[in-house]
Write an enzyme that holds these catalytic residues in place. Structure first.
Site, mmCIF file in Angstrom:
data_model
loop_
_atom_site.group_PDB
_atom_site.id
_atom_site.type_symbol
_atom_site.label_atom_id
_atom_site.label_comp_id
_atom_site.label_asym_id
_atom_site.label_seq_id
_atom_site.Cartn_x
_atom_site.Cartn_y
_atom_site.Cartn_z
ATOM 1 N N ASP A 310 102.990 -38.084 41.506
ATOM 2 C CA ASP A 310 103.836 -37.977 42.686
ATOM 3 C C ASP A 310 105.263 -37.651 42.216
ATOM 4 O O ASP A 310 105.552 -37.619 41.019
ATOM 5 C CB ASP A 310 103.785 -39.274 43.502
ATOM 6 C CG ASP A 310 104.056 -39.040 44.984
ATOM 7 O OD1 ASP A 310 104.764 -38.064 45.324
ATOM 8 O OD2 ASP A 310 103.574 -39.824 45.811
ATOM 9 N N GLU A 516 107.776 -42.822 54.410
ATOM 10 C CA GLU A 516 107.655 -43.663 53.218
ATOM 11 C C GLU A 516 108.384 -44.999 53.391
ATOM 12 O O GLU A 516 108.287 -45.638 54.431
ATOM 13 C CB GLU A 516 108.096 -42.874 51.987
ATOM 14 C CG GLU A 516 107.264 -41.600 51.812
ATOM 15 C CD GLU A 516 107.456 -40.909 50.476
ATOM 16 O OE1 GLU A 516 107.667 -41.589 49.455
ATOM 17 O OE2 GLU A 516 107.373 -39.659 50.456
#
Length: 629
Positions: A310, A516
């Site tokens: 990521d 997020e």
């Protein structure tokens, strides 16, 4: 036989050697050559510098042609909101990708770079793209509409290819077990069975894998399709209290039983890449978990695509991030990560990985495994044969056919939670012909709220004119009878509501945008003025409340005032789908793919738990029998 001078013979021999060398050099570029032969032929020609370049993914902002050429960069990405220009056209995107790709092709071995982007609910970074409902809404459609999910993948692939991009960081196949998690809207369901069914989006994105394909080998069906990425491996949706990037506390059997099944299905369907989660499993960072990445994903499941980190994922192996970058590089690459989403400090990563390989800290065999996997995906998807964007696809961006598909997805993602204060007096479907109606709420005429996070910007934007689309207010105006007066007041007071003699009201409220960690919430309340709008309007006249949210939110305190309640999740650009169902052109069909709690102190609470006491249970959803009306 004629005679030839010695110099002439020498030149002839040199010409033959050069010709032979050129013929051999082109071998890995020949699509007729078996895949593994192409990979090995290319790899034996590559220097360590070129191999590490393939493992490096950098952000668009730093990916100049000179950088791509100098460091043999294998991949470029757009992070959330990273665009070549505000409201950039498809042509502008293609031009940018073209320039980068031509730089990659000008290197010694002409290995094309692969450009990646988050396309998590349509081509969401791009202005004028079709924005589909977020996954939390698509999960509501369930197995019944698996074909719809596949069609969404197909449309998304075309729109992404319209901008010259061949690789998407989607789908997210997290199993969100706690709605306090800020990424819960990226998850299809709390139930792994629904999430597993939704992997049908992969053949939509990549194409149907041939029946005789070897399990685990990636598959992309040509230049109208894109390489997909199953993410975030593994257990990202099970963290403690839903805290983003936190620790998933669960047994090995629990991890395999809840969070792993969708990865089995993704691999069987030929998914090209897998992205690693920021989270930890029982205290071990996933970006450093060799047991789950190499031993399980690569060896046991026989996944043959490439594993990608990521964004700054290896940096976050340490706390604080980047505290010991040498260790992070060693741990991440040794765990089995093949491509590192750096994304900015590429020289630091390249220098450190090079040092470790030269000092035998990371073996060359690990580098070769990574590069072979990256090249396998590039060969399989035809990137060597068709490396440049296709101008004939420019008209696919925001195509009307795709918008109609998104509108259908909106209709099928709505869940009717209440219809009338008594079952004998339902409010829905609403009458199209009335004297005067009220539309209220902060989310009624705001395309930004309607689309949510990961739209145009990483966190989304609360912008009415965020991109091309139809707000719910506009959809209502287009649906009702021309004689019906539609009054919009975002947050009316009680006197206004009572004095206007409205036939009924539509109240559209919900969460503000987030993505997020910014979405992690311990209270899950609808922010003001949402509750005040519900109270002022629904306390005075008959109303339907449409909740725009990325998860179940606290609604019980207002439920008695509300006549009808609809969960619309984050529907995207095609708000007309909401009006289609409110006004009875289509029936409600959605069933909750998430448990709707009464109070936050009940969380986490999932279907099958011993103390299961929801406001609306998993699988709940009323219907409207339209023949009755």
């Amino acid at each position: 036989m004629g005679r030839y001078s010695t110099p002439f013979v020498g030149l002839l021999l040199l010409f033959c050697l050069v010709s032979s060398s050129e013929a051999e050099y082109l071998k890995y570029k020949d699509p007729k050559v078996p895949l593994n032969v192409r990979i090995s032929d290319l790899m034996k020609r590559m220097s360590l510098e070129e191999k590490i370049g393939q493992m490096t993914q950098i952000e668009r902002e730093v990916a100049t042609p000179d950088v791509i050429k100098k460091y043999f960069i294998g991949s470029v990405l757009s992070g959330g909101g990273s665009v070549p220009a505000p409201k950039a056209s498809a042509e502008t995107w293609q031009k940018m990708v073209n320039e980068m790709q031509k730089a990659a092709l000008s290197t010694r071995l002409a290995i094309p770079m692969i450009y990646g982007i988050d396309a998590v609910h349509g081509h969401n970074n791009v202005y004028n793209a079709t924005i589909f409902p977020h996954n939390v809404g698509l999960g509501v459609t369930r197995q019944v509409y698996a074909l719809l999910i596949k069609k969404i993948g197909d449309a998304t692939a075309l729109e992404v290819r319209a901008t010259g991009i061949p690789y998407v960081f989607a789908p997210c196949i997290a199993v969100c077990r706690d709605p306090r998690w800020g990424r819960c809207y990226e998850s299809y369901s709390e139930d792994y069975r629904i999430v597993r069914t939704m992997t049908e989006i992969i053949p939509g994105l990549q194409g149907d894998i041939p029946a005789n394909s070897v399990k685990g080998v990636p598959f992309v069906a040509g230049k109208n399709k894109v390489a997909a990425c199953a993410k975030h491996y593994v257990g990202d949706g099970g963290t403690y209290k839903g805290i983003n990037e936190n620790n998933t506390l669960i047994s090995y059997n629990g991890l395999l039983g809840i969070h792993m099944p969708a990865y089995y299905n993704s691999i069987i369907k030929g998914v090209s890449t897998v992205m690693i989660s920021y989270s930890s499993w029982n205290g071990v960072k996933m970006h450093a978990n060799r047991k789950l990445i190499t031993d399980y994903l690569k060896n046991k499941l026989r996944f043959r695509g490439f594993v990608i980190s990521d964004w700054q994922g290896i940096d976050r192996i340490t706390s604080p991030p980047h505290a010991n970058y040498s260790y992070s590089v060693q741990a991440g690459v040794s765990a089995g990560i093949d491509m590192i989403m750096v994304p900015f400090n590429y020289t630091e990563f390249i220098d450190e990985l090079t040092r470790q390989v030269k000092n035998n800290i990371i073996p060359m065999s690990r580098i070769d495994d990574a590069v072979a996997r990256i090249l396998r995906v590039k060969f399989v998807m035809g990137l060597f044969e068709n490396p440049l964007p296709d101008p004939s696809l420019l008209n696919q961006l925001g195509k009307q056919e795709h918008r109609e598909l998104a509108r259908e997805a909106v209709r099928k993602s709505l869940v009717l939670l209440k219809n009338g204060k008594s079952s004998k007096k339902p409010l829905l479907p609403l009458p199209k012909k009335s004297a005067k109606i009220l539309v209220a709420g902060s989310h009624a005429d705001n395309l930004g709220y309607q689309c949510g996070g990961w739209t145009i910007a990483w966190q989304g934007l609360s912008d009415k004119n965020l991109t091309s689309g139809t707000t719910i207010l506009s959809a209502v105006k287009q649906t009702v009878d021309p004689a019906t007066e539609v009054v919009f007041n975002e947050n009316p007071d009680v006197n206004f509501v009572k004095s206007n003699k409205f036939s009924y009201a539509i109240v559209v409220v919900g969460e503000h945008n987030y993505a997020e960690t910014f979405g992690d919430s311990l209270n899950l309340t609808i922010p003001e003025p949402g509750p005040s709008t519900i109270t002022n309007v629904c306390g005075a006249i008959r109303c339907v409340v449409v909740v725009i949210s990325g998860r179940p939110v606290v609604i019980q305190p207002y439920l008695s005032k509300i006549d009808a309640l609809v969960a619309a999740w984050l529907p995207g650009t095609e708000g007309q789908g909401v009006a289609d169902v409110l006004y009875g052109d289509y029936e409600f069909t959605g069933k909750l793919a998430r448990t709707w709690f009464k109070r936050v102190d009940q969380l986490p609470m999932n279907v099958g738990d011993k103390h299961y006491d929801p406001l609306f249970p998993f699988g709940f959803g009323l219907t409207t029998n339209l023949t009755k009306y």
